[in-house]
Design a protein around this motif. Sequence first.
Motif, short mmCIF file in Angstrom:
data_model
loop_
_atom_site.label_atom_id
_atom_site.label_comp_id
_atom_site.label_asym_id
_atom_site.label_seq_id
_atom_site.Cartn_x
_atom_site.Cartn_y
_atom_site.Cartn_z
N UNK A 293 8.65 16.81 -9.20
CA UNK A 293 8.36 16.01 -10.39
C UNK A 293 9.21 14.76 -10.44
N UNK A 294 10.49 14.88 -10.07
CA UNK A 294 11.38 13.71 -10.02
C UNK A 294 10.87 12.71 -8.97
N UNK A 295 10.46 13.23 -7.81
CA UNK A 295 9.94 12.36 -6.76
C UNK A 295 8.67 11.64 -7.22
N UNK A 296 7.80 12.35 -7.92
CA UNK A 296 6.60 11.73 -8.48
C UNK A 296 6.99 10.60 -9.45
N UNK A 297 8.01 10.86 -10.27
CA UNK A 297 8.45 9.85 -11.22
C UNK A 297 8.99 8.61 -10.51
N UNK A 298 9.74 8.82 -9.44
CA UNK A 298 10.25 7.69 -8.67
C UNK A 298 9.12 6.95 -7.96
N UNK A 299 8.11 7.70 -7.55
CA UNK A 299 6.91 7.06 -6.98
C UNK A 299 6.28 6.14 -8.02
N UNK A 300 6.19 6.62 -9.26
CA UNK A 300 5.60 5.80 -10.32
C UNK A 300 6.46 4.57 -10.60
N UNK A 301 7.79 4.72 -10.57
CA UNK A 301 8.66 3.57 -10.77
C UNK A 301 8.50 2.56 -9.64
N UNK A 302 8.40 3.08 -8.40
CA UNK A 302 8.14 2.19 -7.27
C UNK A 302 6.82 1.46 -7.44
N UNK A 303 5.85 2.17 -8.01
CA UNK A 303 4.54 1.56 -8.25
C UNK A 303 4.64 0.43 -9.26
#
Length: 434
Positions: A293-303
């Motif tokens: 979930x944290x990795x998904x959130x960082x993916x969204x921030x990168x997006x």
Amino acid sequence: MKTKPDLSFWKLWNLSFGFFGVQIAYALQSANISRIFRTLGADPHSLSFFWILPPLMGILVQPIVGTLSDKTWTRFGRRIPYLFVGAAMAVAVMCLLPNAGSFGMSVGAALIFGLFALMLLDTSINMAMQPFKMLVGDMVNEKQKAKAYSIQSFLCNAGSVVGFLFPYIFAMVGLKNVAPEGVVPDTVIWSFYIGALILILCVIYTTTKVREMPPQEYAMYHAVEEGKKDSANWFVLLKNAPSTFWKVGLVQFFCWAAMLYMWTYVVDAVSETVWGTTDPKSGAYQEAGNWTGVLYALQALGSVCWAAVLPRFKDTKMAYALSLVIGGIGFVLIPFVHDKYLMIIPFLLIGCGWAAMLAMPFTFVTNALKGYGHMGAYLGLFNGTICVPQIVAALLGGTILHCVNSSQSMMMVVAGVLFIIGALCVNVIKVPKE
């Protein structure tokens, strides 16, 4: 035909703000469905079949919502009634789905209950999500559409960050992250509860702040070319669709198939690669689920960061293709990264591809649909380019998993290859010169 006036930033913001809450619900579903069904006892080789329901409901619901809302005129608006009803349904189902293992049912009964709840959840999320894209098509002029969809993309990613982080945050504040066999942990259950509350509050905000055009005003700004205004039949609409509709759809096919494999297998992939286990009964597996979930959130921030860079490219096709290649590289790296913090890098790269997937297809297609009419129906049908590839990928998931020696981390390599093929297909899109 009169040109629609420019809207202020805050009017554009209000059009899409409810999307923040809807995306929290969608993020919770994307990040936790495989985890929930694995906890309930699903076999990894059949896991992709559980993911058939979300795109299947999308391909059924969104064209219906689009077509019906094209013909709906109420004092509350034409798109907003569908938005509100869908959100209310989603709130109810979000309180049921994570409790599938808490009612004392057998493994089979719990899986069936979970499937039924997932079907209702995705039906309601699709019903709530589609009107936001239609509101932009209805109320925003061509000059501001890219800005409007960028705001929508930002809210989408912001909602994703919140939804993805909920289980990790709740574990940090002391909620139980392990549960009896077959029962979903409290961290996930309470994430769905709080997500449901935020969803309904955000949708209420949009419904009170947005005033849709009445029929007479709408007609002033939406002239339809002669001969196309009566083409309400879906098959006729598809036959008359601009070529851009289909060419962007080809790119979408490979990209969304890749995303389906990510959502299906990434929890086990991260757990297998970093924690060395795929046993859903273990505390390590549930810890991997929270970290995913944290990795998904960082993916969204990168997006979000990459979305701010995309408008600087003069060549939109090149920006689209480059973004997908970067995302594909991110997928391929996942099986070879064994440190949980270094795993952040592949997910940031995937976020670049995700940013392009969220913004560019609808910009290409809504501009190509100018003068075609039936905007809601067309955008609902275009959702098929998101849903069909996921259905195909879900049907083939177990077979492909066998082909990569049942390694769920290697399914990320498959996803990366699909992204790169999608990037190559961007070349077929024709963008008219200004």
